[in-house]
Design a protein around this motif. Structure first.
Motif, mmCIF file in Angstrom:
data_model
loop_
_atom_site.group_PDB
_atom_site.id
_atom_site.type_symbol
_atom_site.label_atom_id
_atom_site.label_comp_id
_atom_site.label_asym_id
_atom_site.label_seq_id
_atom_site.Cartn_x
_atom_site.Cartn_y
_atom_site.Cartn_z
ATOM 1 N N ALA A 125 1.143 -6.326 -3.382
ATOM 2 C CA ALA A 125 1.354 -5.153 -2.539
ATOM 3 C C ALA A 125 2.828 -4.753 -2.541
ATOM 4 O O ALA A 125 3.709 -5.616 -2.419
ATOM 5 C CB ALA A 125 0.897 -5.446 -1.110
ATOM 6 N N PRO A 126 3.133 -3.448 -2.667
ATOM 7 C CA PRO A 126 4.533 -3.003 -2.642
ATOM 8 C C PRO A 126 5.148 -3.182 -1.266
ATOM 9 O O PRO A 126 4.439 -3.285 -0.256
ATOM 10 C CB PRO A 126 4.431 -1.523 -3.017
ATOM 11 C CG PRO A 126 3.044 -1.122 -2.639
ATOM 12 C CD PRO A 126 2.196 -2.338 -2.876
ATOM 13 N N GLN A 127 6.470 -3.188 -1.215
ATOM 14 C CA GLN A 127 7.177 -3.445 0.041
ATOM 15 C C GLN A 127 6.880 -2.388 1.088
ATOM 16 O O GLN A 127 6.744 -2.709 2.276
ATOM 17 C CB GLN A 127 8.689 -3.491 -0.236
ATOM 18 C CG GLN A 127 9.512 -3.966 0.953
ATOM 19 C CD GLN A 127 9.156 -5.377 1.364
ATOM 20 O OE1 GLN A 127 8.858 -6.225 0.532
ATOM 21 N NE2 GLN A 127 9.172 -5.643 2.663
ATOM 22 N N GLN A 128 6.771 -1.136 0.692
ATOM 23 C CA GLN A 128 6.494 -0.066 1.658
ATOM 24 C C GLN A 128 5.147 -0.273 2.332
ATOM 25 O O GLN A 128 4.995 -0.063 3.538
ATOM 26 C CB GLN A 128 6.523 1.297 0.967
ATOM 27 C CG GLN A 128 6.370 2.479 1.933
ATOM 28 C CD GLN A 128 6.492 3.806 1.218
ATOM 29 O OE1 GLN A 128 6.596 3.860 -0.008
ATOM 30 N NE2 GLN A 128 6.485 4.891 1.973
ATOM 31 N N GLU A 129 4.165 -0.711 1.568
ATOM 32 C CA GLU A 129 2.844 -0.996 2.134
ATOM 33 C C GLU A 129 2.923 -2.142 3.128
ATOM 34 O O GLU A 129 2.309 -2.087 4.205
ATOM 35 C CB GLU A 129 1.865 -1.332 1.012
ATOM 36 C CG GLU A 129 0.456 -1.674 1.501
ATOM 37 C CD GLU A 129 -0.471 -2.032 0.361
ATOM 38 O OE1 GLU A 129 -1.503 -2.685 0.605
ATOM 39 O OE2 GLU A 129 -0.167 -1.669 -0.802
ATOM 40 N N LEU A 130 3.680 -3.178 2.791
ATOM 41 C CA LEU A 130 3.816 -4.322 3.702
ATOM 42 C C LEU A 130 4.527 -3.928 4.993
ATOM 43 O O LEU A 130 4.195 -4.434 6.069
ATOM 44 C CB LEU A 130 4.592 -5.444 2.996
ATOM 45 C CG LEU A 130 3.908 -6.080 1.782
ATOM 46 C CD1 LEU A 130 4.813 -7.113 1.141
ATOM 47 C CD2 LEU A 130 2.583 -6.717 2.188
ATOM 48 N N VAL A 131 5.489 -3.018 4.889
ATOM 49 C CA VAL A 131 6.187 -2.541 6.093
ATOM 50 C C VAL A 131 5.210 -1.849 7.040
ATOM 51 O O VAL A 131 5.218 -2.101 8.253
ATOM 52 C CB VAL A 131 7.338 -1.583 5.701
ATOM 53 C CG1 VAL A 131 7.895 -0.900 6.954
ATOM 54 C CG2 VAL A 131 8.440 -2.346 4.990
ATOM 55 N N TRP A 132 4.352 -0.996 6.494
ATOM 56 C CA TRP A 132 3.384 -0.284 7.328
ATOM 57 C C TRP A 132 2.336 -1.236 7.912
ATOM 58 O O TRP A 132 1.928 -1.090 9.072
ATOM 59 C CB TRP A 132 2.719 0.825 6.530
ATOM 60 C CG TRP A 132 3.539 2.070 6.479
ATOM 61 C CD1 TRP A 132 4.274 2.552 5.429
ATOM 62 C CD2 TRP A 132 3.742 2.990 7.562
ATOM 63 N NE1 TRP A 132 4.919 3.703 5.777
ATOM 64 C CE2 TRP A 132 4.609 4.004 7.087
ATOM 65 C CE3 TRP A 132 3.285 3.047 8.881
ATOM 66 C CZ2 TRP A 132 5.017 5.073 7.873
ATOM 67 C CZ3 TRP A 132 3.685 4.115 9.678
ATOM 68 C CH2 TRP A 132 4.536 5.110 9.177
ATOM 69 N N ILE A 133 1.914 -2.199 7.102
ATOM 70 C CA ILE A 133 0.965 -3.204 7.622
ATOM 71 C C ILE A 133 1.601 -3.980 8.766
ATOM 72 O O ILE A 133 0.967 -4.248 9.794
ATOM 73 C CB ILE A 133 0.528 -4.166 6.497
ATOM 74 C CG1 ILE A 133 -0.324 -3.429 5.466
ATOM 75 C CG2 ILE A 133 -0.260 -5.348 7.072
ATOM 76 C CD1 ILE A 133 -1.633 -2.911 6.009
ATOM 77 N N GLY A 134 2.880 -4.334 8.618
ATOM 78 C CA GLY A 134 3.588 -5.053 9.675
ATOM 79 C C GLY A 134 3.669 -4.239 10.955
ATOM 80 O O GLY A 134 3.468 -4.764 12.053
ATOM 81 N N ARG A 135 3.938 -2.948 10.837
ATOM 82 C CA ARG A 135 4.006 -2.087 12.016
ATOM 83 C C ARG A 135 2.647 -1.975 12.702
ATOM 84 O O ARG A 135 2.550 -2.022 13.935
ATOM 85 C CB ARG A 135 4.503 -0.700 11.606
ATOM 86 C CG ARG A 135 5.961 -0.676 11.164
ATOM 87 C CD ARG A 135 6.335 0.673 10.578
ATOM 88 N NE ARG A 135 7.752 0.731 10.201
ATOM 89 C CZ ARG A 135 8.301 1.730 9.543
ATOM 90 N NH1 ARG A 135 7.556 2.771 9.165
ATOM 91 N NH2 ARG A 135 9.588 1.702 9.250
#
Length: 253
Positions: A125-135
């Motif tokens: 998973a790309p970093q941007q996707e992980l950021v949104w999942i974290g939020r």
């Protein structure tokens, strides 16, 4: 005594050790951590004993607790200290709550995002996707906490003990075996986390037992990890990392 099992699996506690500068600093970190927890727990016990003594001698002031024994620290503070000092002490409670809350939210979000979502569902998973999942996970955990806390019959100790059991049973055996047993596999770790958490949730509704949920949950997690791990195979890379880390720790003692 079973509460002690929970310390092995608390993300907000373990994160501090994971942030250690090097292996040698873990020795000092262990001593400082244990000393601090002994002082904290001794203080908590002391508040309870002081409360027993004070309200036993002043039964007319028991109403200061508002019928809730968990308010004993707040009641003693307001009764025994000058209002200015009491205000400072009570603000410390709010500071501790906010600090723990923010830490728990971030650690829970990071654990779900990095260890579960990226580790098992989307390794690439790309970093941007992980950021949104974290939020999203921060929001989801906060909403669940609000729903649980909305029950007027809920008490802080009951909620904390339930969460403590869930974290301890789900992650505790995983942490212990990952340190001492190089045979553990990723599938075994996942099976253990699911078994431990599920046991904690289902224990009292199904059995009605007064036994603290963390005990059967801890055992179930251990068994699931060992059984599933023995059915799989550990990669040579994992074994090499385990041996390398173990040598570094032994040399730092």
């Amino acid at each position: 005594a079973a509460w002690g099992l929970g310390y092995f699996g608390q993300p907000h506690i373990l994160a501090r050790f994971m942030a250690a500068e090097n292996v040698k600093s873990l020795v000092s970190a262990r001593r400082i951590g244990m000393t601090w927890m002994i002082l904290c727990l001794a203080g908590a016990c002391a508040v309870g004993y002081f409360g027993i003594a004070y309200f036993g001698g002043h039964p007319e002031q028991v109403g200061a607790m508002g019928g809730n024994n968990e308010r004993i620290f707040i009641a003693l503070t307001t009764l025994l200290f000058n209002p200015w000092i009491a205000g400072v002490i009570l603000s410390a409670i709010l500071a501790a709550v906010m600090s723990t809350l923010s830490c728990q939210l971030l650690v829970c979000s990071s654990a779900i995002t990095e260890d579960f979502y990226k580790g098992f569902l989307r390794p690439n998973a790309p970093q941007q996707e992980l950021v949104w999942i974290g939020r999203i996970m921060v929001l989801a955990v906060a909403v669940i906490a609000i729903i649980i806390a909305a029950d007027p019959e809920s008490k802080v100790l009951g909620l904390v003990s339930y969460a403590w059991a869930g974290f301890g049973a789900a992650f505790g055996p995983v942490v212990i075996l990952s340190v001492f047993w190089k045979r553990m596999t990723a599938a075994g770790a996942l099976a253990g986390m699911i078994a431990g958490a599920a046991t904690v949730v289902a224990w009292k509704p199904l059995t009605g037992s007064s036994l603290y949920e963390i005990v059967p949950g801890f055992i179930a997690c251990f068994i699931a990890i060992v059984v599933v791990s023995l059915m799989g195979k550990v990669s040579k890379e994992v074994e090499n990392k385990f041996e390398e880390a173990d040598k570094a720790y032994q040399a730092a003692k």
